[in-house]
Design a protein around this motif. Structure first.
Motif, PDB file in Angstrom:
ATOM      1  N   HIS A 155       1.989  -1.190   0.845  1.00  0.00           N
ATOM      2  CA  HIS A 155       0.810  -1.090   1.151  1.00  0.00           C
ATOM      3  C   HIS A 155       1.395  -1.139   2.928  1.00  0.00           C
ATOM      4  CE1 HIS A 155      -0.350  -3.698  -2.471  1.00  0.00           C
ATOM      5  NE2 HIS A 155      -0.195  -2.039  -2.860  1.00  0.00           N
ATOM      6  N   ARG A 185      -4.694   4.935   4.970  1.00  0.00           N
ATOM      7  CA  ARG A 185      -4.736   4.739   3.269  1.00  0.00           C
ATOM      8  C   ARG A 185      -5.448   3.480   2.944  1.00  0.00           C
ATOM      9  NH1 ARG A 185      -3.068   4.393  -2.044  1.00  0.00           N
ATOM     10  NH2 ARG A 185      -5.486   3.851  -2.765  1.00  0.00           N
ATOM     11  N   ARG A 221      -8.951   1.861   0.435  1.00  0.00           N
ATOM     12  CA  ARG A 221      -9.157   1.878  -0.738  1.00  0.00           C
ATOM     13  C   ARG A 221     -10.408   1.741  -1.290  1.00  0.00           C
ATOM     14  NH1 ARG A 221      -3.777  -0.190  -0.685  1.00  0.00           N
ATOM     15  NH2 ARG A 221      -2.508   0.637  -2.615  1.00  0.00           N
ATOM     16  N   HIS A 236     -11.347   4.325  -7.358  1.00  0.00           N
ATOM     17  CA  HIS A 236      -9.799   3.738  -8.352  1.00  0.00           C
ATOM     18  C   HIS A 236      -9.957   5.183  -8.675  1.00  0.00           C
ATOM     19  CE1 HIS A 236      -7.434   2.333 -11.260  1.00  0.00           C
ATOM     20  NE2 HIS A 236      -7.683   2.710 -12.475  1.00  0.00           N
ATOM     21  N   TRP A 237      -8.475   5.694  -8.419  1.00  0.00           N
ATOM     22  CA  TRP A 237      -7.709   6.886  -8.810  1.00  0.00           C
ATOM     23  C   TRP A 237      -8.242   8.046  -7.723  1.00  0.00           C
ATOM     24  CZ3 TRP A 237      -6.704   7.222 -14.656  1.00  0.00           C
ATOM     25  CH2 TRP A 237      -5.736   6.823 -15.413  1.00  0.00           C
ATOM     26  N   ARG A 295      -6.563  10.678  -1.903  1.00  0.00           N
ATOM     27  CA  ARG A 295      -6.017  10.022  -0.741  1.00  0.00           C
ATOM     28  C   ARG A 295      -4.909  10.270   0.013  1.00  0.00           C
ATOM     29  NH1 ARG A 295      -4.787   6.436  -4.889  1.00  0.00           N
ATOM     30  NH2 ARG A 295      -6.568   5.779  -5.027  1.00  0.00           N
ATOM     31  N   ASP A 310      -0.560   7.557  -1.376  1.00  0.00           N
ATOM     32  CA  ASP A 310      -0.139   6.655  -2.480  1.00  0.00           C
ATOM     33  C   ASP A 310       0.659   6.612  -2.568  1.00  0.00           C
ATOM     34  OD1 ASP A 310      -1.428   4.617  -4.465  1.00  0.00           O
ATOM     35  OD2 ASP A 310      -1.798   6.357  -6.364  1.00  0.00           O
ATOM     36  N   ASP A 347       3.063   4.449  -5.457  1.00  0.00           N
ATOM     37  CA  ASP A 347       3.151   3.691  -6.693  1.00  0.00           C
ATOM     38  C   ASP A 347       5.223   3.411  -6.812  1.00  0.00           C
ATOM     39  OD1 ASP A 347       0.815   3.589  -7.014  1.00  0.00           O
ATOM     40  OD2 ASP A 347       1.155   4.782  -8.758  1.00  0.00           O
ATOM     41  N   ILE A 348       5.390   2.092  -7.151  1.00  0.00           N
ATOM     42  CA  ILE A 348       6.745   1.734  -7.920  1.00  0.00           C
ATOM     43  C   ILE A 348       6.609   2.361  -9.063  1.00  0.00           C
ATOM     44  CG2 ILE A 348       8.848   0.673  -8.551  1.00  0.00           C
ATOM     45  CD1 ILE A 348       6.615  -1.492  -5.808  1.00  0.00           C
ATOM     46  N   ASP A 397      -0.108  -8.200  -9.393  1.00  0.00           N
ATOM     47  CA  ASP A 397       0.001  -7.147  -8.563  1.00  0.00           C
ATOM     48  C   ASP A 397       0.750  -6.150  -9.445  1.00  0.00           C
ATOM     49  OD1 ASP A 397      -2.134  -8.650  -7.386  1.00  0.00           O
ATOM     50  OD2 ASP A 397      -0.376 -10.106  -6.377  1.00  0.00           O
ATOM     51  N   LEU A 398       2.271  -6.205  -9.991  1.00  0.00           N
ATOM     52  CA  LEU A 398       3.082  -5.419 -10.094  1.00  0.00           C
ATOM     53  C   LEU A 398       3.536  -4.827 -11.691  1.00  0.00           C
ATOM     54  CD1 LEU A 398       4.534  -3.801  -7.938  1.00  0.00           C
ATOM     55  CD2 LEU A 398       6.130  -5.185  -8.502  1.00  0.00           C
ATOM     56  N   THR A 399       2.422  -4.258 -12.293  1.00  0.00           N
ATOM     57  CA  THR A 399       3.622  -3.927 -13.792  1.00  0.00           C
ATOM     58  C   THR A 399       4.606  -2.716 -13.226  1.00  0.00           C
ATOM     59  OG1 THR A 399       1.471  -4.327 -14.802  1.00  0.00           O
ATOM     60  CG2 THR A 399       2.949  -3.750 -15.891  1.00  0.00           C
ATOM     61  N   HIS A 449       5.912   1.874 -14.296  1.00  0.00           N
ATOM     62  CA  HIS A 449       4.153   1.303 -13.851  1.00  0.00           C
ATOM     63  C   HIS A 449       3.332   2.199 -14.859  1.00  0.00           C
ATOM     64  CE1 HIS A 449       0.581   3.308 -12.752  1.00  0.00           C
ATOM     65  NE2 HIS A 449       0.649   2.650 -11.524  1.00  0.00           N
ATOM     66  N   ARG A 501       1.267  11.159 -16.869  1.00  0.00           N
ATOM     67  CA  ARG A 501       1.066  11.533 -15.749  1.00  0.00           C
ATOM     68  C   ARG A 501       2.274  12.412 -15.552  1.00  0.00           C
ATOM     69  NH1 ARG A 501      -0.882   6.679 -11.635  1.00  0.00           N
ATOM     70  NH2 ARG A 501      -2.721   6.463 -12.051  1.00  0.00           N
TER      71      ARG A 501
END
Ligand code: ATP
Ligand code: PH2
Length: 357
Positions: free
Chosen positions: A76, A84, A86, A89-90, A93, A96, A98-99, A111-113, A116, A122
């Motif tokens: 972040h 960046r 926010r 959404h989507w 940007r 971005d 992502d993990i 906060d974290l899944t 992903h 995708r």
């Protein structure tokens, strides 16, 4: 550092390849992160319902000693450094990150899944990843099967020619310059020059695109001494002038008066000088940048900066005034209004008559 951690990076505002490269550089600068593999760059159609520009996407394989939560916080911070915001959404940007995978770990918190949750919908995530993982990677089979499924849908992912990536662009431009000035870029002495210059530019322009100095720590002190002037002088710097792309270099002298005992670690002052000078600039601008950053970070009662510098564009070309030096001075806060304080600062750095550096 044992799990293979896979990140997905995307950008669709401004110079997309630049932002992606910068993010790789910022992550790689972190002592707790090791960049193991970087995929090719891909241009990808936007996925989701927002009408927007195509993205550039890549994947990274990294190792880290951070926990997933701490890595997310670092990510972040990198996103923030690269402007960046926010908003949608989507939506669009500059960057971005992502993990996507953390070895075969599965986790889900507020906060974290991980993995992903959108991973297998995708193509822009899966195609770059397939390139950088080995067949032993826990999700390898699932990834390659799902790529075949998604390729039949309307998502497009196309390889960007290597020449379009920033380092390659610098290399081909230097190659063209060498030809244009009448030399032979392919002669033995010059064949490696474009690569060398591109790597040098990475170093000497490492702050391009970054607005704020972030590598600092503040301390609070109750000592009454900490309301007095803090002065660091003779800080050497090298920068490149934005008019000719020629070096200017010299020494910066910096002082501030702490407010409410807030001080900055001393080694961070030269780091701040490096930060502002590692981009195309002008001496006047550098002087302002130091004062402005100090004001932003520290909010001191006042700040003062003197820079003495020599300019290659003055000495080597045009008027050719060898050995001339330029002094720029900027005061802010109480330095602006208190002439005694100004004199105290100038006397402390010595040489107020501007002898050459
Ligand atoms: N694996 C993950 N990697 C990154 N962020 C995640 C992950 N899982 C959950 N998040 C959460 O998602 C939040 C929103 O992330 P972000 O703003 O990047 O979303 P987005 O890019 O619009 O959508 P997406 O995450 O689907 O690409 C983050 O603040 C983070 O807490
Ligand atoms: N092609 C592409 N589409 C996207 C992307 C992205 O990185 N690439 N990111 C999104 C939000 O995370 C939404 N849609």
């Amino acid at each position: 550092m044992k799990d293979d951690i896979v990140l997905s990076l995307g950008s669709n505002i401004g110079n997309r390849e630049f932002y992606i490269n910068k993010a790789i550089q910022l992550l790689g600068n972190d002592a707790n992160i090791l960049i193991d593999k970087v995929s090719n760059f891909y241009e990808t159609s936007p996925v989701g319902n927002v009408k927007q520009r195509h993205f550039v996407n890549i994947a990274l394989k990294i190792a880290t000693t951070y926990t997933p939560e701490k890595l997310l916080a670092v990510i972040h911070q990198v996103e923030l450094s690269l402007h960046r915001t926010r908003e949608i959404h989507w939506g669009p940007r500059t960057l971005d990150i992502d993990i996507i995978f953390w070895g075969d770990k599965k986790m889900s918190t507020d906060d974290l899944t991980i993995p992903h949750p959108e991973t297998f919908n995708r193509l822009f995530v899966l195609v770059p990843i397939l390139e950088i993982i080995s067949k032993q990677f826990p999700f390898y089979q699932q990834i390659s099967k799902q790529i075949q499924v998604l390729q039949k849908k309307d998502q497009t992912v196309s390889l960007i020619k290597k020449d379009a990536q920033p380092k390659r662009l610098v290399e081909s431009s230097i190659h063209n310059i060498l030809s244009a000035i009448g030399d032979d870029p392919d002669r033995p002495g010059l064949v490696e020059t474009p690569d060398r210059v591109a790597r040098m530019y990475d170093e000497i322009f490492s702050s391009e695109g970054l607005e704020n100095f972030e590598d600092y720590k503040l301390f609070k002190s109750k000592s009454s001494n900490h309301s007095k002037m803090v002065l660091m002088k003779n800080i050497p710097f090298y920068s490149m002038c934005e008019h000719h792309m020629m070096p200017f270099w010299g020494k910066a002298h910096i002082a501030y008066i702490p407010d409410h005992g807030t001080i900055i670690g001393l080694s961070k002052i030269p780091r701040l000088v490096d930060f502002v000078s590692h981009k195309l600039s002008l001496q006047e601008k550098l002087t302002d940048d130091i004062v402005d950053q100090l004001n932003k970070i520290l909010a001191p009662k006042g700040a003062a900066v003197v820079i003495d510098a020599r300019h290659m564009c003055v000495e080597m070309r045009g008027v050719k005034k060898t050995d001339s030096s330029t002094r720029t001075i900027r005061f802010s806060g109480i330095f602006d209004t208190d002439q005694d304080l100004q004199m105290a600062f100038l006397n402390s750095i010595g040489d107020i008559n501007g002898k050459s550096i």
